[in-house]
Design an enzyme around this catalytic site. Sequence first.
Site, PDB file in Angstrom:
ATOM      1  N   GLU A  76     -40.882  34.741 -67.713  1.00 58.70           N
ATOM      2  CA  GLU A  76     -40.150  34.413 -66.527  1.00 58.70           C
ATOM      3  C   GLU A  76     -41.023  35.054 -65.226  1.00 58.70           C
ATOM      4  O   GLU A  76     -40.607  34.552 -64.258  1.00 58.70           O
ATOM      5  CB  GLU A  76     -38.918  35.033 -66.700  1.00 58.70           C
ATOM      6  CG  GLU A  76     -37.691  34.328 -67.769  1.00 58.70           C
ATOM      7  CD  GLU A  76     -38.025  34.352 -69.021  1.00 58.70           C
ATOM      8  OE1 GLU A  76     -37.614  33.662 -69.635  1.00 58.70           O
ATOM      9  OE2 GLU A  76     -38.882  35.308 -69.636  1.00 58.70           O
ATOM     10  N   HIS A 145     -27.002  36.257 -73.083  1.00 59.03           N
ATOM     11  CA  HIS A 145     -27.207  34.855 -72.757  1.00 59.03           C
ATOM     12  C   HIS A 145     -25.941  34.445 -71.988  1.00 59.03           C
ATOM     13  O   HIS A 145     -25.860  33.176 -71.947  1.00 59.03           O
ATOM     14  CB  HIS A 145     -27.533  34.029 -73.899  1.00 59.03           C
ATOM     15  CG  HIS A 145     -28.579  34.244 -74.606  1.00 59.03           C
ATOM     16  ND1 HIS A 145     -28.818  35.367 -75.234  1.00 59.03           N
ATOM     17  CD2 HIS A 145     -30.012  33.831 -74.891  1.00 59.03           C
ATOM     18  CE1 HIS A 145     -30.067  35.502 -75.936  1.00 59.03           C
ATOM     19  NE2 HIS A 145     -30.728  34.389 -75.618  1.00 59.03           N
TER      20      HIS A 145
END
Length: 344
Positions: A76, A145
Amino acid sequence: MPNQLTKTTMEPETAVLRELTYAQAVREALQIAMTRDEHVFMLGEDIGVYGGAFGISDGLLEQFGPERVRDTPISEAVIAGTAVGAAMTGMRPIAEIQFMDFITLSMEQLVLQGAKIRFMFGGKVTVPMVLRTPAGSGTGAAAQHSESLEAWFVHVPGLKVVMPSTPYDVKGLLLASIEDDNPVIFVEHKLLYRTKGHVPEGYYTVPLSQSEVKREGSDLTVVATSIMVPRALEAADTLAQEGIELEVVDPRTLKPYDSDTITQSVIKTGKALVVHEAPKTGGFGGEVVAEIVAGEAFDYLDAPVRRLAGLDMPIPYNRELERAAVPQVEDIVREARELVQGAY
């Protein structure tokens, strides 16, 4: 009262409305943006061959090729850093972080670099990038998540934060975000991807600083974001059978934030309930409440302003506990009924 499309958007007067899912509306916005401007490209994990974790970019690799639909390593920090750098050179990158939780790995690139560069360079360099990320609970994906972290980025000067709740809004707001010369955090709730709504064909934009009244009412203003908008509308339908009329307002853009629409609604109804999925402590709802009680609407309040938000805990894996951790339709009904009936 059902919502009417506003004329404040750059929507063609002759636009043909079709029913699309939220996911299809996102994909269509990406297609339009990349067709209109060769400087627009996409990057992220599994967005090319695989078509994205939620199928959003399915088919775009074949349409635009690997130079403009770029699969990246599982990093990321690399995704966000590349987007910032590309934006500084005149490109308009659309980066995807697969789950909002993973945005934590790109904070330095977004917060210390992307958000600051335009200011530190005296406006000589802009950072026109969009970072798309699915957020929220409801899929049984557990604590790592399922987070809603939008309030973090609202707190960062230089970033814009967008949270669309409908297919119409997500297309228009995404196109407006791609055209903006500042970094935009674009939050898409996972449970909204399959929802359907009317979406005009072709190009249009929705301004990044305009709340919208999704349903008119007279008894209570409900300010809701993202997935809480359809839940608030469902709660409004339930309470309407009891003679209680909720007015539902969707900020759509958390930064820049249009407080005037909310103020006028609260002046009209005299009561306010703010609903979001993120935990209450430090959540965006606190900002909305502060604006209401510190501004013109305060003199019109007939009851304390309430917040209904997620619990201050990680999202559980167990489906029943997961559901209990964030506001549901019945929670909005209960809170709204109590406010209107004076049970506070």
